[in-house]
Design a protein around this motif. Structure first.
Motif, PDB file in Angstrom:
ATOM      1  N   LYS A  93       0.848  -1.200   0.000  1.00  0.00           N
ATOM      2  CA  LYS A  93       0.000   0.000   0.000  1.00  0.00           C
ATOM      3  C   LYS A  93       0.884   1.251   0.000  1.00  0.00           C
ATOM      4  O   LYS A  93       0.641   2.199  -0.728  1.00  0.00           O
ATOM      5  CB  LYS A  93      -0.910  -0.005   1.232  1.00  0.00           C
ATOM      6  N   GLU A  97       2.403   1.837  -3.422  1.00  0.00           N
ATOM      7  CA  GLU A  97       1.405   2.377  -4.353  1.00  0.00           C
ATOM      8  C   GLU A  97       1.131   3.849  -4.063  1.00  0.00           C
ATOM      9  O   GLU A  97       1.086   4.671  -4.974  1.00  0.00           O
ATOM     10  CB  GLU A  97       0.094   1.587  -4.248  1.00  0.00           C
ATOM     11  N   ASP A  98       0.932   4.143  -2.800  1.00  0.00           N
ATOM     12  CA  ASP A  98       0.605   5.524  -2.436  1.00  0.00           C
ATOM     13  C   ASP A  98       1.761   6.470  -2.687  1.00  0.00           C
ATOM     14  O   ASP A  98       1.576   7.623  -3.054  1.00  0.00           O
ATOM     15  CB  ASP A  98       0.223   5.614  -0.953  1.00  0.00           C
ATOM     16  N   SER A  99       2.974   5.986  -2.445  1.00  0.00           N
ATOM     17  CA  SER A  99       4.098   6.914  -2.436  1.00  0.00           C
ATOM     18  C   SER A  99       4.723   7.103  -3.804  1.00  0.00           C
ATOM     19  O   SER A  99       5.375   8.107  -4.047  1.00  0.00           O
ATOM     20  CB  SER A  99       5.164   6.425  -1.465  1.00  0.00           C
TER      21      SER A  99
END
Lengths: 160, 160
Positions: free
Chosen positions: B118, B121-123
DNA sequence: TATTGTTATACTCTATAACTATA
DNA sequence: TATAGTTATAGAGTATAACAATA
């Protein structure tokens, strides 16, 4: 924000999805490659006694002429105190000298010396040798792509 | 081995013709640009709590799957103790985990976690945003040159 | 004895904050 | 007050050397 003018010029007829050039994945790859390469370059030139940035500063002075510490710091994208240290080391070695600006007592003008010039000339080949050797392992298409992109990379690094 | 192709440089009269192989000056420029860019990339992403290399390692694991510390160290061109520290930090954050290899007690297998996935993906978007914004300031020819050279740069960084 | 990984330690590079001197 | 540069200090990132465990 990532897109904007970077939207592809897509001359393709069914340009339903215009991808930015370069796309996000390519940018991520670029970022990773730059980080690894920089790490290797730094380690590689630990051989002699000057750091990568120190050589870059010295080279810049011999390429562009005398400059103030502040100008050099902005050019290399380091903070002023870092530049002070870099200049200090280079001055200790006799590769450059600091002169007070006669018209503005706050400023300092950093100039090259003969000894520094000789060092730059002698060391440039040595310092680029490793990278040249590495590039030589790539195929011709890759080498061409790198040569073609070098000015763009320089401009990218120079952006404010 | 240096064949001389990348270093040889008889300046020809028709200098307008692009040379297929980067000459010494181009290589020196490439070197300088990579160093400056890497410094800027590092500083840029000091925003969140992971270093550039840490993110690179995490991304690699999610891209290529579980790996041993030694393999990761070779891939990122850092020494094994450095990789140990990087893995330590990522493990502390719950972004990956270390499992002993059942068939060889010396080895450790580093795998990603859901939380780590996660994060990656977010970063990723966030981390490439700054670079994307910078690239966006270049003209189209430069952006295309960078996109075209990215795979070559990756291969260059990956060389043994 | 060689290999994998870790611990302990130290060094290099760079940054931030505070200070000095000049404008 | 603002600017250029420096000094003092701290932190991040990485390395080398020594060690432990397993093969």
């Amino acid at each position: 924000m990532v897109t904007g003018t970077a939207l592809g010029s897509a001359p393709s007829p069914d340009a339903a999805v215009a991808r930015p050039i370069p796309d996000a994945e390519t940018i991520a790859a670029l970022r990773g490659a730059v980080l690894v390469l920089a790490r290797r370059l730094r380690r590689q030139q630990a051989d002699d006694d000057l750091s990568a940035t120190e050589v870059a500063v010295l080279g810049r002075i011999y390429r562009d002429g005398p400059a103030t510490p502040g100008t050099l710091a902005r050019a290399e994208h380091v903070q002023p105190p870092s530049m002070t240290r870099i200049i200090e080391r280079l001055e200790q070695r006799g590769y450059l000298r600091r002169d007070p600006d006669p018209s503005d007592g706050r400023q300092v003008l950093v100039s090259g010396t003969e000894r520094g010039e000789k060092f730059v000339e002698d060391s440039r080949a040595m310092r680029t040798r490793w990278l040249a050797t590495q590039i030589d392992k790539l195929d011709e298409a890759d080498r061409e792509a790198l040569a073609a992109a070098a000015p763009a990379l320089v401009r990218l690094a120079d952006l404010a």
